[in-house]
Design an enzyme around this catalytic site. Structure first.
Site, PDB file in Angstrom:
ATOM      1  N   ASP A  31       0.827  -1.215   0.000  1.00 35.40           N
ATOM      2  CA  ASP A  31       0.000   0.000   0.000  1.00 35.40           C
ATOM      3  C   ASP A  31       0.864   1.269   0.000  1.00 35.40           C
ATOM      4  O   ASP A  31       0.407   2.345   0.364  1.00 35.40           O
ATOM      5  CB  ASP A  31      -0.985  -0.003   1.177  1.00 35.40           C
ATOM      6  CG  ASP A  31      -0.271  -0.133   2.506  1.00 35.40           C
ATOM      7  OD1 ASP A  31       0.984  -0.283   2.492  1.00 35.40           O
ATOM      8  OD2 ASP A  31      -0.941  -0.078   3.551  1.00 35.40           O
ATOM      9  N   HIS A  77      21.651   5.285 -21.541  1.00 36.02           N
ATOM     10  CA  HIS A  77      20.656   5.393 -20.460  1.00 36.02           C
ATOM     11  C   HIS A  77      21.207   4.777 -19.170  1.00 36.02           C
ATOM     12  O   HIS A  77      20.507   4.053 -18.481  1.00 36.02           O
ATOM     13  CB  HIS A  77      19.338   4.715 -20.868  1.00 36.02           C
ATOM     14  CG  HIS A  77      18.586   5.501 -21.904  1.00 36.02           C
ATOM     15  ND1 HIS A  77      17.573   4.964 -22.658  1.00 36.02           N
ATOM     16  CD2 HIS A  77      18.699   6.789 -22.307  1.00 36.02           C
ATOM     17  CE1 HIS A  77      17.105   5.890 -23.493  1.00 36.02           C
ATOM     18  NE2 HIS A  77      17.777   7.009 -23.298  1.00 36.02           N
ATOM     19  N   ASP A 113      23.894  13.949 -16.437  1.00 36.16           N
ATOM     20  CA  ASP A 113      22.677  14.376 -17.140  1.00 36.16           C
ATOM     21  C   ASP A 113      21.580  14.411 -16.091  1.00 36.16           C
ATOM     22  O   ASP A 113      21.120  13.358 -15.635  1.00 36.16           O
ATOM     23  CB  ASP A 113      22.370  13.378 -18.266  1.00 36.16           C
ATOM     24  CG  ASP A 113      21.160  13.783 -19.099  1.00 36.16           C
ATOM     25  OD1 ASP A 113      20.393  14.672 -18.671  1.00 36.16           O
ATOM     26  OD2 ASP A 113      20.978  13.199 -20.178  1.00 36.16           O
ATOM     27  N   ASP A 164      16.585  20.142 -17.862  1.00 35.26           N
ATOM     28  CA  ASP A 164      17.302  18.985 -18.422  1.00 35.26           C
ATOM     29  C   ASP A 164      18.659  19.469 -18.923  1.00 35.26           C
ATOM     30  O   ASP A 164      18.739  20.114 -19.964  1.00 35.26           O
ATOM     31  CB  ASP A 164      16.451  18.400 -19.570  1.00 35.26           C
ATOM     32  CG  ASP A 164      17.081  17.169 -20.203  1.00 35.26           C
ATOM     33  OD1 ASP A 164      18.112  16.684 -19.688  1.00 35.26           O
ATOM     34  OD2 ASP A 164      16.545  16.701 -21.216  1.00 35.26           O
ATOM     35  N   HIS A 180      22.134   9.358 -31.156  1.00 34.69           N
ATOM     36  CA  HIS A 180      20.824   9.885 -30.735  1.00 34.69           C
ATOM     37  C   HIS A 180      20.545  11.212 -31.417  1.00 34.69           C
ATOM     38  O   HIS A 180      21.417  11.791 -32.075  1.00 34.69           O
ATOM     39  CB  HIS A 180      20.740  10.007 -29.206  1.00 34.69           C
ATOM     40  CG  HIS A 180      21.779  10.904 -28.577  1.00 34.69           C
ATOM     41  ND1 HIS A 180      21.680  12.275 -28.593  1.00 34.69           N
ATOM     42  CD2 HIS A 180      22.929  10.627 -27.914  1.00 34.69           C
ATOM     43  CE1 HIS A 180      22.721  12.793 -27.959  1.00 34.69           C
ATOM     44  NE2 HIS A 180      23.511  11.815 -27.544  1.00 34.69           N
ATOM     45  N   HIS A 233      14.933  17.645 -27.970  1.00 34.37           N
ATOM     46  CA  HIS A 233      13.498  17.357 -27.841  1.00 34.37           C
ATOM     47  C   HIS A 233      12.829  18.586 -27.247  1.00 34.37           C
ATOM     48  O   HIS A 233      13.500  19.432 -26.641  1.00 34.37           O
ATOM     49  CB  HIS A 233      13.288  16.127 -26.940  1.00 34.37           C
ATOM     50  CG  HIS A 233      14.058  16.187 -25.636  1.00 34.37           C
ATOM     51  ND1 HIS A 233      13.600  16.880 -24.536  1.00 34.37           N
ATOM     52  CD2 HIS A 233      15.266  15.693 -25.271  1.00 34.37           C
ATOM     53  CE1 HIS A 233      14.487  16.780 -23.560  1.00 34.37           C
ATOM     54  NE2 HIS A 233      15.526  16.079 -23.981  1.00 34.37           N
ATOM     55  N   HIS A 277      10.486  15.248 -21.969  1.00 39.24           N
ATOM     56  CA  HIS A 277      10.295  15.075 -23.419  1.00 39.24           C
ATOM     57  C   HIS A 277       8.888  15.579 -23.677  1.00 39.24           C
ATOM     58  O   HIS A 277       7.922  14.830 -23.598  1.00 39.24           O
ATOM     59  CB  HIS A 277      10.465  13.613 -23.814  1.00 39.24           C
ATOM     60  CG  HIS A 277      11.887  13.139 -23.672  1.00 39.24           C
ATOM     61  ND1 HIS A 277      12.298  11.878 -23.981  1.00 39.24           N
ATOM     62  CD2 HIS A 277      13.007  13.791 -23.252  1.00 39.24           C
ATOM     63  CE1 HIS A 277      13.604  11.754 -23.768  1.00 39.24           C
ATOM     64  NE2 HIS A 277      14.047  12.904 -23.308  1.00 39.24           N
ATOM     65  N   GLU A 290      21.538  18.844 -27.469  1.00 39.14           N
ATOM     66  CA  GLU A 290      22.370  17.913 -26.709  1.00 39.14           C
ATOM     67  C   GLU A 290      23.116  16.902 -27.569  1.00 39.14           C
ATOM     68  O   GLU A 290      22.912  15.701 -27.442  1.00 39.14           O
ATOM     69  CB  GLU A 290      21.507  17.177 -25.679  1.00 39.14           C
ATOM     70  CG  GLU A 290      20.208  16.572 -26.237  1.00 39.14           C
ATOM     71  CD  GLU A 290      19.436  15.812 -25.168  1.00 39.14           C
ATOM     72  OE1 GLU A 290      20.035  14.957 -24.505  1.00 39.14           O
ATOM     73  OE2 GLU A 290      18.240  16.078 -24.998  1.00 39.14           O
ATOM     74  N   TYR A 336      30.378   9.294 -28.222  1.00 39.37           N
ATOM     75  CA  TYR A 336      30.594   8.199 -27.265  1.00 39.37           C
ATOM     76  C   TYR A 336      31.519   7.179 -27.926  1.00 39.37           C
ATOM     77  O   TYR A 336      31.161   6.616 -28.964  1.00 39.37           O
ATOM     78  CB  TYR A 336      29.255   7.558 -26.884  1.00 39.37           C
ATOM     79  CG  TYR A 336      28.203   8.613 -26.570  1.00 39.37           C
ATOM     80  CD1 TYR A 336      28.099   9.153 -25.289  1.00 39.37           C
ATOM     81  CD2 TYR A 336      27.374   9.118 -27.571  1.00 39.37           C
ATOM     82  CE1 TYR A 336      27.177  10.149 -25.008  1.00 39.37           C
ATOM     83  CE2 TYR A 336      26.454  10.122 -27.300  1.00 39.37           C
ATOM     84  CZ  TYR A 336      26.358  10.630 -26.025  1.00 39.37           C
ATOM     85  OH  TYR A 336      25.451  11.629 -25.761  1.00 39.37           O
ATOM     86  N   ARG A 355      28.644  14.427 -23.648  1.00 41.56           N
ATOM     87  CA  ARG A 355      27.412  15.064 -24.107  1.00 41.56           C
ATOM     88  C   ARG A 355      27.344  16.429 -23.425  1.00 41.56           C
ATOM     89  O   ARG A 355      27.743  16.576 -22.260  1.00 41.56           O
ATOM     90  CB  ARG A 355      26.175  14.233 -23.755  1.00 41.56           C
ATOM     91  CG  ARG A 355      24.874  14.913 -24.196  1.00 41.56           C
ATOM     92  CD  ARG A 355      23.652  13.976 -24.238  1.00 41.56           C
ATOM     93  NE  ARG A 355      23.272  13.418 -22.968  1.00 41.56           N
ATOM     94  CZ  ARG A 355      23.486  12.172 -22.579  1.00 41.56           C
ATOM     95  NH1 ARG A 355      24.108  11.330 -23.388  1.00 41.56           N
ATOM     96  NH2 ARG A 355      23.096  11.749 -21.395  1.00 41.56           N
ATOM     97  N   GLU A 364      24.459  19.411 -22.938  1.00 37.48           N
ATOM     98  CA  GLU A 364      23.024  19.658 -23.149  1.00 37.48           C
ATOM     99  C   GLU A 364      22.598  20.952 -22.483  1.00 37.48           C
ATOM    100  O   GLU A 364      22.815  21.149 -21.284  1.00 37.48           O
ATOM    101  CB  GLU A 364      22.211  18.491 -22.562  1.00 37.48           C
ATOM    102  CG  GLU A 364      20.706  18.720 -22.613  1.00 37.48           C
ATOM    103  CD  GLU A 364      19.887  17.499 -22.198  1.00 37.48           C
ATOM    104  OE1 GLU A 364      20.396  16.682 -21.394  1.00 37.48           O
ATOM    105  OE2 GLU A 364      18.750  17.382 -22.671  1.00 37.48           O
TER     106      GLU A 364
HETATM  107  N1  GLY Z   1      17.903  12.985 -19.813  1.00 32.64           N
HETATM  108  C1  GLY Z   1      16.959  12.822 -20.827  1.00 32.64           C
HETATM  109  C2  GLY Z   1      17.329  13.558 -22.014  1.00 32.64           C
HETATM  110  O1  GLY Z   1      18.330  14.225 -22.028  1.00 32.64           O
HETATM  111  O2  GLY Z   1      16.626  13.534 -22.979  1.00 32.64           O
HETATM  112 MN    MN Z   2      19.248  15.186 -20.407  1.00 32.05          MN
HETATM  113 MN    MN Z   3      17.364  15.944 -22.950  1.00 32.59          MN
END
Ligand code: GLY
Ligand code: MN
Ligand code: MN
Length: 434
Positions: free
Chosen positions: A36, A239, A256, A267, A346, A350, A357, A380, A384, A401, A403
């Site tokens: 619960d 991820h 990130d 983000d 990638h 977004h 997102h 971003e 890699y 990365r 971003e």
């Molecule tokens: N951390 C999720 C993204 O950068 O899209």
């Molecule tokens: Mn991110």
């Molecule tokens: Mn992002």
């Protein structure tokens, strides 16, 4: 956020769906972690966008042009025992007084009241499939009405996906939303800086994550997604979520992380050397990603389309990979073959808003969407490099990365996260001062 903002959204939304339509939006259900024990409650983003009402077991109904009231909320009634356990509820009078409902009813009465509201409306705006338990209620109200059609009841004949209208509205951030996004970004900038100062050889990835969390919660913000705290080889795991390894001198750390403050997400990603100084290979890769990111940000301009920033990033990264000796061949051929995909797999960003997102179509009528002022997105790009016999060893396990969040304006792109250190010099300076 000011209540007037929600009223303004409802007015706009009702103008768009018209007086033949009704919209039904259920609150997010309470979700159980186990037994619960409940997860922290997070309101459904569409429901929040139009109501600002924070409680579960609620339904918002918009009936444009209805003389007795266009905006109705079905909510939990006061209950002294439940409120002693779980905290205060707005109740029907609170829904009217504090949340702008024209009228409010107990949620337990919805089966009696809602079918009457559906009569004489031809379209029902509703997100079928988002909250499956609620779908069956909506269908049973419509079936009930259809079975009475012989007695002359007019019944809705069309379900319309709510997202067609709401996703588009949410894509254009109002002034108030831009302020909320800036605040969320500002908290995340502080958290990243704190985590960067804390990270050093010997510390654990989860300890760095704890610094982020401390900063977020200190500002009444929560995680907007589970953060990636990846040192060394983990910086190349797209991820990565384990966040349980020790940080080593000589490695990079890819962070990130973003927060949600007053429902708006941030983000940010930064990548930095755990030991305080980039190696020459790390720095060379970093500079390619940084150049790609700056080139992409420069394309976030009103009139450009969604894919322009990605195309710019891909070009700079491909050129950079050639310069680093990691790709061989002519630029045009490499671009055509998408040779970059083995190092940059990638997309460049977004939409960002209530959701990390965020909603909004990236293509309209088969064409990339044209950027307009008020749209907010992340930029971003990354590189890699996993261990491979085809790659010189000094590049192995370098994952970078960078971003940032960018608001489209009538002029130059506005980087909402610009305050956070980004050049190698600024990052090394920050780490030295830690
Ligand atoms: N951390 C999720 C993204 O950068 O899209
Ligand atoms: Mn991110
Ligand atoms: Mn992002």
């Amino acid at each position: 956020m000011d209540r007037k903002e929600f009223a303004r959204r409802r007015r706009q939304f009702m103008r768009m769906i018209g007086k033949d339509a009704i919209a039904i939006l259920p609150a997010a259900p309470v979700r159980h972690r186990n037994g619960d024990m409940e997860y922290a409650y997070r309101q459904d983003s569409h429901f929040h966008y139009l109501s600002g009402f924070p409680e579960p077991d609620s339904v918002a109904v918009l009936v444009p042009g209805r003389p007795q009231g266009e905006y109705l909320l079905f909510v939990r009634e006061h209950d002294a025992v439940r409120e002693a356990w779980d905290g205060a509820r707005a109740g029907t009078e609170g829904a009217v007084e504090h949340y702008g409902a024209d009228d409010a009813f107990p949620i337990t009465d919805i089966d009696e009241i809602l079918p009457g509201l559906l009569e004489r409306r031809s379209q029902i705006y509703y997100s079928m499939g988002t909250h499956p338990d609620f779908d069956s209620h909506v269908l049973s109200w419509v079936h009930g009405l259809r079975s009475q059609a012989r007695q002359g009841a007019a019944t809705p004949h069309e379900f319309v996906a709510l997202r067609h209208v709401l996703d588009d509205m949410r894509l254009y951030k109002s002034r108030a939303e831009q302020a909320s996004l800036r605040r969320s970004a500002q908290i995340a900038v502080g958290a990243h800086r704190r985590a960067m100062r804390f990270a050093r050889p010997g510390r654990m990835e989860y300890e760095v994550m704890a610094e982020l969390l401390h900063e977020f919660r200190s500002h009444n913000a929560d995680l907007s997604y589970y953060p990636i705290v990846g040192g060394g080889a983990n910086s190349c795991v797209m991820h990565y979520r384990d966040n349980d390894q020790r940080l080593c001198d000589g490695d990079l750390l890819l962070l990130d992380a973003g927060c949600e403050h007053d429902y708006y997400a941030s983000d940010i990603t930064r990548t930095f050397p755990v030991g305080g100084r980039f190696s020459s290979a790390q720095r060379a890769v970093y500079e390619v990603v940084l150049d790609a990111q700056l080139a992409a940000i420069d394309k976030v301009r009103s009139g450009n389309h969604w894919n322009h920033p990605h195309e710019a990033a891909v070009r700079v990264i491909t050129q950079g990979l050639v310069k680093l000796g990691l790709l061989k061949g002519k630029l045009a051929a490499l671009l055509k073959d998408q040779a970059y995909l083995q190092f940059f797999g990638h997309r460049t960003g977004h939409w960002l808003g209530l959701d990390v997102h965020d909603v909004g179509d990236y293509k309209v009528g088969g064409e990339w969407r044209v950027l307009e002022p008020g749209m907010t997105l992340t930029v971003e790009p990354g590189i890699y490099i996993r261990p491979s016999p085809r790659v010189p060893k000094e590049f192995w396990n370098i994952g970078v990365r960078i971003e940032d969040e960018v608001l489209v304006t009538a002029d130059a792109p506005e980087v909402l996260t610009a305050a956070l250190e980004k050049t190698p010099e600024a990052i090394e300076y920050l780490l030295r001062a830690a």
